[in-house]
Design an enzyme around this catalytic site. Structure first.
Site, PDB file in Angstrom:
ATOM      1  CD1 TRP A  23      -2.552   2.150   1.384  1.00 39.59           C
ATOM      2  CD2 TRP A  23      -3.220   0.550   0.217  1.00 39.59           C
ATOM      3  NE1 TRP A  23      -3.641   2.530   0.920  1.00 39.59           N
ATOM      4  CE2 TRP A  23      -4.325   1.418   0.328  1.00 39.59           C
ATOM      5  CE3 TRP A  23      -3.722  -0.818  -0.261  1.00 39.59           C
ATOM      6  CZ2 TRP A  23      -5.575   1.364  -0.227  1.00 39.59           C
ATOM      7  CZ3 TRP A  23      -4.876  -0.604  -1.168  1.00 39.59           C
ATOM      8  CH2 TRP A  23      -5.684   0.499  -1.067  1.00 39.59           C
ATOM      9  CG  HIS A  28       6.570   6.453   1.374  1.00 42.42           C
ATOM     10  ND1 HIS A  28       7.200   7.682   1.269  1.00 42.42           N
ATOM     11  CD2 HIS A  28       5.541   6.365   1.062  1.00 42.42           C
ATOM     12  CE1 HIS A  28       6.085   8.459   0.402  1.00 42.42           C
ATOM     13  NE2 HIS A  28       5.137   7.883   0.556  1.00 42.42           N
ATOM     14  CG  ASP A  67       1.150   7.694   3.238  1.00 40.03           C
ATOM     15  OD1 ASP A  67       0.640   8.973   2.982  1.00 40.03           O
ATOM     16  OD2 ASP A  67       1.622   7.014   2.363  1.00 40.03           O
ATOM     17  NE  ARG A  70      -3.367  11.684   3.157  1.00 41.93           N
ATOM     18  CZ  ARG A  70      -3.174  11.610   1.432  1.00 41.93           C
ATOM     19  NH1 ARG A  70      -2.302  10.935   0.973  1.00 41.93           N
ATOM     20  NH2 ARG A  70      -3.981  12.234   0.811  1.00 41.93           N
ATOM     21  CG  HIS A  82       0.573  13.217   1.958  1.00 42.92           C
ATOM     22  ND1 HIS A  82       1.229  12.107   2.331  1.00 42.92           N
ATOM     23  CD2 HIS A  82       0.025  13.861   2.978  1.00 42.92           C
ATOM     24  CE1 HIS A  82       1.036  12.098   3.746  1.00 42.92           C
ATOM     25  NE2 HIS A  82       0.328  12.877   4.045  1.00 42.92           N
ATOM     26  CG  HIS A 138       5.681  10.475   3.949  1.00 38.82           C
ATOM     27  ND1 HIS A 138       5.422   9.299   3.509  1.00 38.82           N
ATOM     28  CD2 HIS A 138       4.581  11.050   2.959  1.00 38.82           C
ATOM     29  CE1 HIS A 138       4.128   8.895   3.090  1.00 38.82           C
ATOM     30  NE2 HIS A 138       3.543  10.112   2.694  1.00 38.82           N
ATOM     31  CG  ASP A 142       4.272  11.408  -0.680  1.00 36.89           C
ATOM     32  OD1 ASP A 142       4.290  10.173  -0.909  1.00 36.89           O
ATOM     33  OD2 ASP A 142       3.540  11.968   0.315  1.00 36.89           O
ATOM     34  CG  HIS A 171      -2.601   8.397  -7.355  1.00 45.59           C
ATOM     35  ND1 HIS A 171      -1.987   9.605  -7.323  1.00 45.59           N
ATOM     36  CD2 HIS A 171      -2.169   8.052  -5.964  1.00 45.59           C
ATOM     37  CE1 HIS A 171      -1.238  10.179  -6.271  1.00 45.59           C
ATOM     38  NE2 HIS A 171      -1.325   9.018  -5.013  1.00 45.59           N
ATOM     39  CG  ASP A 175       1.099   6.148  -4.366  1.00 45.89           C
ATOM     40  OD1 ASP A 175       1.789   6.833  -4.652  1.00 45.89           O
ATOM     41  OD2 ASP A 175      -0.006   6.497  -3.761  1.00 45.89           O
TER      42      ASP A 175
HETATM   43 ZN   LIG Z   1       2.211  10.382   1.131  1.00 47.42          ZN
END
Ligand SMILES: [Zn+2]
Ligand SMILES: *[C@@H]1O[C@H](CO)[C@@H](O)[C@H](O)[C@H]1NC(C)=O
Ligand SMILES: *[C@@H]1O[C@H](CO)[C@@H](O)[C@H](O)[C@H]1NC(C)=O
Ligand SMILES: *[C@@H]1O[C@H](CO)[C@@H](O)[C@H](O)[C@H]1NC(C)=O
Ligand SMILES: *[C@@H]1O[C@H](CO)[C@@H](O)[C@H](O)[C@H]1NC(C)=O
Ligand SMILES: *[C@@H]1O[C@H](CO)[C@@H](O)[C@H](O)[C@H]1NC(C)=O
Ligand SMILES: *[C@@H]1O[C@H](CO)[C@@H](O)[C@H](O)[C@H]1NC(C)=O
Length: 290
Positions: A23, A28, A67, A70, A82, A138, A142, A171, A175
């Protein structure tokens, strides 16, 4: 006949396991592990002290904190940080314009500026510095994901696509799915080792020295805008090269589309990790190489 039920249950279990894996975590954490291999001993000990961590994965461990934060009620304000919503027109024209694109609530570029200055300010409190460090780790990740630098269709979140037989959105595959296919089963630490070796070897035609061009604490706003512009340009050249209809209706993207564009995901993860390491060295020691 009875045997089909358990068989289907097993398939379902495997699919569920596959879908919940990662996910966005792999990208990251890989960025963080690459950065860990480029920080000096002084930087490492300062970052560990700010994070209050003695873990060997001290950066990877906190790389997805933003993440989770948020999506909490107290952290909802940080969601716009982000990304930066470039109001351009891909695939014919790509650009990032800070005053046009960074909203009132802030964006990834303003966040990198703000949290860098908090880390540079010797009067910042410990709790503030701790958050600032986690945000920097982070957000430098991003900002290198092309669709975090694009307003169109909510950064591709409403562009429905199919990937490896699953219904998802554009998107999301940038990611997660493309990164996972690229890592080919490797975990973040192992994938980072592979990319760090490639950086040192200058593989894939990478001109690593140029990755720090214009990178300066004297002008953090233009440094951040430069990173966003570079990533945003890939929206036109690769991500949406043939337009929205082509990805929505062009069949499963794990085949031809992946083959045509995975090198963008690879170079962007490598750049993000390399730059995060250099950025932290700059903040803490004043030198990119530590
Ligand atoms: Zn992010
Ligand atoms: C980070 O470390 C803490 C303990 O220090 C642990 O509880 C947590 O699961 C780790 N998180 C990740 C994402 O590695
Ligand atoms: C900088 O970050 C702090 C802490 O998150 C926040 O309170 C402040 O509003 C931010 N300032 C700007 C200009 O983004
Ligand atoms: C912060 O840095 C300034 C110089 O930039 C120095 O004069 C001051 O003593 C420092 N304060 C602390 C608390 O370290
Ligand atoms: C995309 O898929 C969602 C459900 O996953 C659906 O609600 C939405 O209408 C679809 N959008 C388009 C443009 O087809
Ligand atoms: C990284 O992994 C790729 C794909 O498995 C492989 O072709 C390449 O040789 C590896 N590079 C390094 C430097 O380990
Ligand atoms: C940043 O500013 C300092 C002091 O003005 C100057 O010495 C240095 O060369 C500048 N660095 C960059 C990368 O522009």
């Amino acid at each position: 006949m009875h045997s089909t039920v358990p068989f289907r249950a097993v398939i379902l279990l495997l699919l569920t396991a596959r879908l919940t894996f990662a996910w966005g975590t792999l990208g990251h954490e890989t960025v963080a592990w690459i950065a860990q291999s480029y920080v000096s001993e002084t930087t490492e000990s300062t970052v560990k002290s700010i994070l209050g961590s003695t873990r060997s994965d001290y950066m990877a461990n906190v790389s997805t904190w933003a993440d989770s934060y948020r999506y909490t009620s107290s952290g909802r304000w940080s969601a716009p940080l982000h990304y930066i919503d470039a109001n351009d027109s891909p695939p014919s024209s790509c650009s990032v314009d800070y005053s046009r694109d960074c909203g009132e609530a802030g964006c990834s570029v303003s966040a990198i500026v703000n949290y860098t200055s908090i880390l540079l300010d010797n009067t910042s409190g410990q709790a503030l510095k701790n958050d600032a460090m986690k945000f920097i780790i982070h957000f430098i990740g991003d900002i290198h994901q092309p669709l975090h630098d694009e307003a169109l269709d909510v950064g591709g979140n409403t562009i429905n696509v199919t990937y490896d037989g699953e219904a998802t959105n554009l998107h999301h595959i940038w990611d997660t799915e493309i990164v996972e296919q690229l890592a080919n089963g490797a975990g973040a630490q192992e994938f980072a080792k592979n990319l760090s070796s490639a950086i040192r070897a200058g593989d894939y035609g990478w001109d690593v020295d140029s990755w720090l061009n214009g990178v300066s604490l004297n002008d953090t706003l233009s440094t951040g805008t430069g990173w966003a512009s570079e990533a945003n340009a890939y929206v036109c050249s690769d991500v949406l090269h043939a337009g929205v209809d082509a990805v929505e209706e062009g069949g499963d993207l794990s085949g031809t589309y992946y083959q045509a564009h995975y090198d963008v995901a690879r170079v962007q993860i490598a750049r993000a990790g390399y730059r995060l390491g250099a950025w932290l060295n700059l903040i803490i020691t004043g030198r990119t190489d530590g």
